[in-house]
Design a protein around this motif. Sequence first.
Motif, PDB file in Angstrom:
ATOM      1  N   PRO A  15       0.832  -1.209   0.000  1.00  0.00           N
ATOM      2  CA  PRO A  15       0.000   0.000   0.000  1.00  0.00           C
ATOM      3  C   PRO A  15       0.865   1.256   0.000  1.00  0.00           C
ATOM      4  N   GLU A  16       0.236   2.382  -0.288  1.00  0.00           N
ATOM      5  CA  GLU A  16       0.962   3.654  -0.249  1.00  0.00           C
ATOM      6  C   GLU A  16       1.365   3.990   1.182  1.00  0.00           C
ATOM      7  N   LEU A  17       2.389   4.827   1.292  1.00  0.00           N
ATOM      8  CA  LEU A  17       2.866   5.232   2.615  1.00  0.00           C
ATOM      9  C   LEU A  17       1.846   6.133   3.299  1.00  0.00           C
ATOM     10  N   ALA A  18       1.773   6.006   4.617  1.00  0.00           N
ATOM     11  CA  ALA A  18       0.896   6.849   5.432  1.00  0.00           C
ATOM     12  C   ALA A  18       1.737   7.486   6.535  1.00  0.00           C
ATOM     13  N   PRO A  19       1.321   8.609   7.101  1.00  0.00           N
ATOM     14  CA  PRO A  19       2.086   9.244   8.177  1.00  0.00           C
ATOM     15  C   PRO A  19       2.232   8.310   9.368  1.00  0.00           C
ATOM     16  N   PRO A  20       3.276   8.490  10.177  1.00  0.00           N
ATOM     17  CA  PRO A  20       3.445   7.640  11.357  1.00  0.00           C
ATOM     18  C   PRO A  20       2.259   7.784  12.301  1.00  0.00           C
ATOM     19  N   PRO A  21       1.815   6.692  12.926  1.00  0.00           N
ATOM     20  CA  PRO A  21       0.596   6.717  13.734  1.00  0.00           C
ATOM     21  C   PRO A  21       0.697   7.538  15.014  1.00  0.00           C
ATOM     22  N   CYS A  22       1.921   7.866  15.433  1.00  0.00           N
ATOM     23  CA  CYS A  22       2.060   8.638  16.675  1.00  0.00           C
ATOM     24  C   CYS A  22       1.380  10.002  16.564  1.00  0.00           C
ATOM     25  N   GLY A  23       1.255  10.519  15.329  1.00  0.00           N
ATOM     26  CA  GLY A  23       0.609  11.814  15.142  1.00  0.00           C
ATOM     27  C   GLY A  23      -0.842  11.801  15.578  1.00  0.00           C
ATOM     28  N   VAL A  24      -1.511  10.668  15.384  1.00  0.00           N
ATOM     29  CA  VAL A  24      -2.914  10.519  15.786  1.00  0.00           C
ATOM     30  C   VAL A  24      -3.021   9.947  17.193  1.00  0.00           C
ATOM     31  N   ASN A  25      -2.180   8.944  17.482  1.00  0.00           N
ATOM     32  CA  ASN A  25      -2.271   8.256  18.768  1.00  0.00           C
ATOM     33  C   ASN A  25      -1.808   9.110  19.948  1.00  0.00           C
ATOM     34  N   GLY A  26      -0.779   9.925  19.687  1.00  0.00           N
ATOM     35  CA  GLY A  26      -0.203  10.697  20.775  1.00  0.00           C
ATOM     36  C   GLY A  26       0.838   9.926  21.565  1.00  0.00           C
ATOM     37  N   TYR A  27       1.137   8.721  21.135  1.00  0.00           N
ATOM     38  CA  TYR A  27       2.182   7.917  21.786  1.00  0.00           C
ATOM     39  C   TYR A  27       2.907   7.122  20.706  1.00  0.00           C
ATOM     40  N   ILE A  28       4.107   6.632  21.050  1.00  0.00           N
ATOM     41  CA  ILE A  28       4.938   5.863  20.120  1.00  0.00           C
ATOM     42  C   ILE A  28       4.553   4.390  20.175  1.00  0.00           C
ATOM     43  N   THR A  29       4.432   3.785  19.002  1.00  0.00           N
ATOM     44  CA  THR A  29       4.211   2.338  18.909  1.00  0.00           C
ATOM     45  C   THR A  29       5.442   1.694  18.282  1.00  0.00           C
ATOM     46  N   PHE A  30       6.115   0.889  19.063  1.00  0.00           N
ATOM     47  CA  PHE A  30       7.197   0.059  18.536  1.00  0.00           C
ATOM     48  C   PHE A  30       6.566  -1.204  17.936  1.00  0.00           C
ATOM     49  N   GLY A  31       7.308  -1.886  17.063  1.00  0.00           N
ATOM     50  CA  GLY A  31       6.730  -3.082  16.457  1.00  0.00           C
ATOM     51  C   GLY A  31       7.763  -4.075  15.983  1.00  0.00           C
ATOM     52  N   SER A  32       7.341  -5.333  15.941  1.00  0.00           N
ATOM     53  CA  SER A  32       8.156  -6.402  15.342  1.00  0.00           C
ATOM     54  C   SER A  32       7.209  -7.419  14.731  1.00  0.00           C
ATOM     55  N   PHE A  33       7.445  -7.724  13.446  1.00  0.00           N
ATOM     56  CA  PHE A  33       6.646  -8.735  12.751  1.00  0.00           C
ATOM     57  C   PHE A  33       7.501  -9.971  12.463  1.00  0.00           C
ATOM     58  N   ASN A  34       8.541 -10.167  13.255  1.00  0.00           N
ATOM     59  CA  ASN A  34       9.466 -11.272  13.036  1.00  0.00           C
ATOM     60  C   ASN A  34       8.872 -12.608  13.469  1.00  0.00           C
ATOM     61  N   ALA A  48      16.585   3.797  20.742  1.00  0.00           N
ATOM     62  CA  ALA A  48      15.125   3.760  20.760  1.00  0.00           C
ATOM     63  C   ALA A  48      14.563   5.015  21.414  1.00  0.00           C
ATOM     64  N   ARG A  49      15.186   5.440  22.491  1.00  0.00           N
ATOM     65  CA  ARG A  49      14.723   6.632  23.203  1.00  0.00           C
ATOM     66  C   ARG A  49      14.881   7.880  22.329  1.00  0.00           C
ATOM     67  N   GLN A  50      16.029   7.975  21.645  1.00  0.00           N
ATOM     68  CA  GLN A  50      16.287   9.144  20.801  1.00  0.00           C
ATOM     69  C   GLN A  50      15.316   9.227  19.620  1.00  0.00           C
ATOM     70  N   VAL A  51      15.135   8.103  18.925  1.00  0.00           N
ATOM     71  CA  VAL A  51      14.271   8.105  17.745  1.00  0.00           C
ATOM     72  C   VAL A  51      12.829   8.399  18.154  1.00  0.00           C
ATOM     73  N   ALA A  52      12.425   7.862  19.283  1.00  0.00           N
ATOM     74  CA  ALA A  52      11.047   8.078  19.746  1.00  0.00           C
ATOM     75  C   ALA A  52      10.774   9.542  20.062  1.00  0.00           C
ATOM     76  N   LYS A  53      11.798  10.285  20.487  1.00  0.00           N
ATOM     77  CA  LYS A  53      11.616  11.696  20.851  1.00  0.00           C
ATOM     78  C   LYS A  53      11.388  12.587  19.634  1.00  0.00           C
ATOM     79  N   ASP A  54      12.004  12.232  18.498  1.00  0.00           N
ATOM     80  CA  ASP A  54      12.030  13.125  17.334  1.00  0.00           C
ATOM     81  C   ASP A  54      10.922  12.756  16.344  1.00  0.00           C
ATOM     82  N   ARG A  55       9.716  13.220  16.606  1.00  0.00           N
ATOM     83  CA  ARG A  55       8.573  12.804  15.793  1.00  0.00           C
ATOM     84  C   ARG A  55       8.573  13.480  14.424  1.00  0.00           C
ATOM     85  N   GLU A  56       9.182  14.643  14.336  1.00  0.00           N
ATOM     86  CA  GLU A  56       9.275  15.307  13.035  1.00  0.00           C
ATOM     87  C   GLU A  56      10.155  14.493  12.090  1.00  0.00           C
TER      88      GLU A  56
END
Length: 591
Positions: free
Chosen positions: A386-405, A541-549
């Motif tokens: 599918p086409e790219l969509a903005p990161p969900p933190c913009g709507v959720n207000g929190y960071i979601t980490f993920g693993s599909f391994n 992980a902490r650094q990347v999570a802080k920089d939502r822009e």
Amino acid sequence: MNAEHPAQGQAQLKYLELLLRKGMQEEARARLEELVRQEPPVAAACYLLAVLKGEDGEAREAADLLLKTLALEPENPKALNALGAALRQMGQLERAAAAFAEALRIEPGFGEARINLALLLKEALRFTEAEELLRIGVALEPGSVRLNYNLANVLHAQGRSLEAVAAYRETLRLDPDHLDARQNLLFALHYSPQFGRREIYAEHLKAARSRPFRPSRQDPPARPHPGGRIRVGYLSPDFKSHAVASFIEPVLREHDRDRFEIFCYANVAAPDATTARLKGLCDHWRDIHGMADHNAAALIAGDGIDILFDLAGHTSGSRLPVFCHRPTPIQITWIGYPDSTGLKEMDYRITDALADPPGTDDRLHSEWLLRLPRTFCCYLPPAEAPELAPPPCGVNGYITFGSFNNLSKITPEVIALWSRVLRAVPDSRLLLKAKPLVDHGVRGRILATFMEHGVAAERIALDQGQPGTREHLEQYQRVDIGLDTFPYNGTTTTCEALWMGVPVISLSGDRHCSRTGASLLTNCGLADLVTTSEAGYLDMARQVAKDRETLRDFRAGARDRMRRSPLLDATGVTRELETVLAELWATSRKQ
């Protein structure tokens, strides 16, 4: 056979069984048909004829005969087990399970029926029930190779690699020549950090000395020398909808046909649309499924193959024993397995300097390592993405980490570090997606392990997965940051995450399977997402999570970034591979 002369009837059935053992099928079948048509029909004849029908793939006819058998002998466990097998072939899975269960009720020690039911449960992702069933069987019959082996597989599918390793070793203690158990053990050793590199390499060398890899027919098959183009063969069980196909398809498509003639040797049990597509990308397609190893080797040699690739290593469906017959002068392993095969007949392994830095890696391989200049593989993104969509933190207000391994990669050590990440990033969540998570026992174990590390269950989302590629990839729209597994990194999952705009934080280790992330990310210009310590992983992980822009910018430019990377430069990587192959072939001609 009739009630007046049971002894005569039994003798007649024994005679028919003798005919079948001698291969005199037609005569035996004709007499069995007569006995089945009697009134009442002969139960044993119904059963025997049903077995023959089942072997011929005539499942419905077999089921009808077995129902006749059971009408005469309702408590016949063998007939119930055979009926379960026929119903399974027909896709009537609930009725099949009921037949197997009834056979076990009558005869709890009937190992074949127990294994058949456990396999049915495993395929339905009911791992907890399958495990319980097999453990009861092992308790009843500790010396059963098949029960121990199937228990190991069920444990491994749940991600319990240490327990699986113990069960595979018990299987091999009972049967040292069990090829599948040997190869599954080797694969399972890579998932846990508790097994060191030297121990794993020693196990590969031990496997190479076992009987399945020492064919009695040692003489190499005769092979012609056709001249002209270099003949390259690729042998794989994964010419189908499988991760390996995403990495070999672009190479097959880009090979220079003026210089190379391409053969594919497919050990594929169930071909699909991907199989058909790959078939159209080679000059010659050979189906070797069900073919004996020495016959497959003779076929390959007869095709005059100059260079033969193994694309599976010690994974399911592998045909490594074919290589032990030495059907070609140059034999190479690539893509499908993250380690040495241990076989002296395998000459080379393709890699790169990031995944296998020169030094120790060379010493812990039975093959010579051939390092491509940039990346050891190239990737074909799914057309259905599918086409790219903005990161969900913009709507959720929190960071979601993920693993599909694969769940086997999510070890207790991985969960411990991920728990630290979740505790360090306030209000963050974690989405795990894997098929075994449909099982309540598997879900409970995963959640309990996180809770032991101080992470509440409501912060963990467990997803059993989606059937289609597009639906699967859409789930990355729920993830802001990917967390790689260790010591067995993701490969396809990392490529998919990056294609869907999700940055992946990877912990690099001391072996190929724990440096795949480093190779993929570095080749995409993302070396700063690779760490070498748990502390660095946590800090990243902490650094990347802080920089939502930056997360938004990353996602927006993700596909252009990958398109510029060596990972998607199929033409360039294939030319680099061909340069190596041409040099190997020229050198071999001089010897």
